[in-house]
Design a protein around this motif. Sequence first.
Motif, PDB file in Angstrom:
ATOM      1  N   ARG A 177       0.825  -1.213   0.000  1.00  0.00           N
ATOM      2  CA  ARG A 177       0.000   0.000   0.000  1.00  0.00           C
ATOM      3  C   ARG A 177       0.859   1.262   0.000  1.00  0.00           C
ATOM      4  O   ARG A 177       0.444   2.301  -0.533  1.00  0.00           O
ATOM      5  N   GLU A 178       2.039   1.157   0.585  1.00  0.00           N
ATOM      6  CA  GLU A 178       2.941   2.305   0.636  1.00  0.00           C
ATOM      7  C   GLU A 178       3.770   2.452  -0.642  1.00  0.00           C
ATOM      8  O   GLU A 178       4.582   3.370  -0.756  1.00  0.00           O
ATOM      9  N   GLY A 179       3.594   1.516  -1.576  1.00  0.00           N
ATOM     10  CA  GLY A 179       4.259   1.623  -2.862  1.00  0.00           C
ATOM     11  C   GLY A 179       5.658   1.047  -2.935  1.00  0.00           C
ATOM     12  O   GLY A 179       6.401   1.311  -3.892  1.00  0.00           O
ATOM     13  N   ALA A 180       6.045   0.219  -1.960  1.00  0.00           N
ATOM     14  CA  ALA A 180       7.377  -0.385  -1.986  1.00  0.00           C
ATOM     15  C   ALA A 180       7.464  -1.427  -3.093  1.00  0.00           C
ATOM     16  O   ALA A 180       6.572  -2.261  -3.246  1.00  0.00           O
ATOM     17  N   LYS A 181       8.552  -1.396  -3.849  1.00  0.00           N
ATOM     18  CA  LYS A 181       8.765  -2.343  -4.942  1.00  0.00           C
ATOM     19  C   LYS A 181       9.782  -3.432  -4.583  1.00  0.00           C
ATOM     20  O   LYS A 181       9.922  -4.416  -5.304  1.00  0.00           O
ATOM     21  N   ILE A 182      10.487  -3.229  -3.485  1.00  0.00           N
ATOM     22  CA  ILE A 182      11.379  -4.252  -2.927  1.00  0.00           C
ATOM     23  C   ILE A 182      11.096  -4.295  -1.430  1.00  0.00           C
ATOM     24  O   ILE A 182      11.147  -3.258  -0.753  1.00  0.00           O
ATOM     25  N   VAL A 183      10.779  -5.491  -0.905  1.00  0.00           N
ATOM     26  CA  VAL A 183      10.426  -5.640   0.511  1.00  0.00           C
ATOM     27  C   VAL A 183      11.306  -6.738   1.101  1.00  0.00           C
ATOM     28  O   VAL A 183      11.375  -7.842   0.560  1.00  0.00           O
ATOM     29  N   VAL A 184      11.947  -6.426   2.223  1.00  0.00           N
ATOM     30  CA  VAL A 184      12.919  -7.334   2.832  1.00  0.00           C
ATOM     31  C   VAL A 184      12.479  -7.681   4.248  1.00  0.00           C
ATOM     32  O   VAL A 184      12.070  -6.803   5.014  1.00  0.00           O
ATOM     33  N   PHE A 185      12.594  -8.976   4.592  1.00  0.00           N
ATOM     34  CA  PHE A 185      12.285  -9.485   5.928  1.00  0.00           C
ATOM     35  C   PHE A 185      13.553 -10.048   6.564  1.00  0.00           C
ATOM     36  O   PHE A 185      14.508 -10.394   5.876  1.00  0.00           O
ATOM     37  N   PRO A 186      13.550 -10.220   7.911  1.00  0.00           N
ATOM     38  CA  PRO A 186      14.760 -10.649   8.609  1.00  0.00           C
ATOM     39  C   PRO A 186      15.141 -12.109   8.373  1.00  0.00           C
ATOM     40  O   PRO A 186      14.389 -12.905   7.803  1.00  0.00           O
ATOM     41  N   GLU A 187      16.316 -12.444   8.896  1.00  0.00           N
ATOM     42  CA  GLU A 187      16.798 -13.813   8.936  1.00  0.00           C
ATOM     43  C   GLU A 187      15.839 -14.681   9.749  1.00  0.00           C
ATOM     44  O   GLU A 187      15.343 -14.270  10.803  1.00  0.00           O
ATOM     45  N   ALA A 188      15.561 -15.888   9.234  1.00  0.00           N
ATOM     46  CA  ALA A 188      14.791 -16.902   9.982  1.00  0.00           C
ATOM     47  C   ALA A 188      13.442 -16.371  10.463  1.00  0.00           C
ATOM     48  O   ALA A 188      12.967 -16.752  11.535  1.00  0.00           O
ATOM     49  N   PHE A 189      12.808 -15.527   9.680  1.00  0.00           N
ATOM     50  CA  PHE A 189      11.542 -14.912  10.117  1.00  0.00           C
ATOM     51  C   PHE A 189      10.459 -15.965  10.347  1.00  0.00           C
ATOM     52  O   PHE A 189       9.627 -15.837  11.241  1.00  0.00           O
ATOM     53  N   ILE A 190      10.454 -17.009   9.516  1.00  0.00           N
ATOM     54  CA  ILE A 190       9.538 -18.145   9.696  1.00  0.00           C
ATOM     55  C   ILE A 190      10.382 -19.401   9.886  1.00  0.00           C
ATOM     56  O   ILE A 190      11.205 -19.715   9.032  1.00  0.00           O
ATOM     57  N   PRO A 191      10.248 -20.154  10.996  1.00  0.00           N
ATOM     58  CA  PRO A 191       9.356 -19.885  12.127  1.00  0.00           C
ATOM     59  C   PRO A 191      10.012 -19.121  13.256  1.00  0.00           C
ATOM     60  O   PRO A 191       9.318 -18.690  14.164  1.00  0.00           O
ATOM     61  N   ALA A 192      11.378 -18.914  13.216  1.00  0.00           N
ATOM     62  CA  ALA A 192      12.026 -18.168  14.290  1.00  0.00           C
ATOM     63  C   ALA A 192      13.530 -18.262  14.169  1.00  0.00           C
ATOM     64  O   ALA A 192      14.073 -19.265  13.697  1.00  0.00           O
ATOM     65  N   TYR A 193      14.196 -17.210  14.641  1.00  0.00           N
ATOM     66  CA  TYR A 193      15.594 -17.324  15.027  1.00  0.00           C
ATOM     67  C   TYR A 193      15.554 -17.632  16.522  1.00  0.00           C
ATOM     68  O   TYR A 193      15.185 -16.761  17.327  1.00  0.00           O
ATOM     69  N   PRO A 194      15.893 -18.854  16.950  1.00  0.00           N
ATOM     70  CA  PRO A 194      15.593 -19.293  18.318  1.00  0.00           C
ATOM     71  C   PRO A 194      16.613 -18.802  19.347  1.00  0.00           C
ATOM     72  O   PRO A 194      17.220 -19.585  20.088  1.00  0.00           O
TER      73      PRO A 194
END
Length: 316
Positions: free
Chosen positions: A36-53
């Motif tokens: 919705r904010e118009g981002a064309k590249i979106v990045v998520f963290p390491e081990a986002f699913i299911p966790a960095y334990p």
Amino acid sequence: MDKTNVKVAVVQAGSEIMDKQKGVNKTVRLLEEAGREGAKIVVFPEAFIPAYPRGMAFGAVVGSRSSEGRKDFLQYWKNSIAVPGPETAEIGEAAKKAGAYVVIGVIEKDSESTQGTLYCTALFFGPDGELLGKHRKLKPTGSERLIWGEGDGSTLPVFDTPYGKIGALICWENYMPLARAAMYEKGVQIYVMPTADHRDTWQATVRHVAAEGRCFVLSCNQYSTKADYPEDIASRDEFADLPDEMTRGGSCIVDPLGEYVAGPVFGKETIIYANLDLDKIAESHFDFDVAGHYARPDVFQLTVNEKKKTNVTWNK
């Protein structure tokens, strides 16, 4: 489409720990927001699913493992994902709706070994929802080696996009000079660094990589607290002496001269946005090009083995 500017989003958020479906649901919500904010590249963290334990011992000390720790690993394994699989299909659909390239850290079950090895993996999705490929972490750090296997040279991709070449190395892989050299030789321009490192020294690394590679760096970490961890994990009582803030963030965006464009941000869940002037990449190469006019291949050369490693070779 303006190919000299691109809006990017770096998602600083905590995992839905040990619950892959809730993790996918959260990923989809955050992708919708970034779209919705118009981002064309979106990045998520390491081990986002299911966790960095972080903080979990899995019942292991040198010379022994506990039955309770094996139960924790079983939960971790059950909530890790196959690639491709139903979870990647959901994320791909969300990427398509957002119209964005997406890079996300997951824990991957080896699809060729139905019982066992997990990998810390970065997945790449195109704006058409297709899974473009993946990078498996080459060298898990410290106790990570207990729960994750090592990737090989067959998953070191850099992808051409309308906004330049995108690639990723995960966390402390970025302390490996030869791994960085391979990325630079592939021409990476949008360098993604999913991480679990929230120390001040990590910021020096991010800025160094940007200036060394003359590329934009998107560094993405989680923000998480002890309250995010399920009560039923075997090592939960070991958290008593740990700080409430388990991972404080530090996500940021840095330009090809090593200067901050956005962040770093600490102490909260948020999405960091920035508009990148892609002409700065070429400008920065005027006086330094690590894989071009500043290289000395007559003195130094690197050989990269991109073959998939196997235990058995069949001669038929």
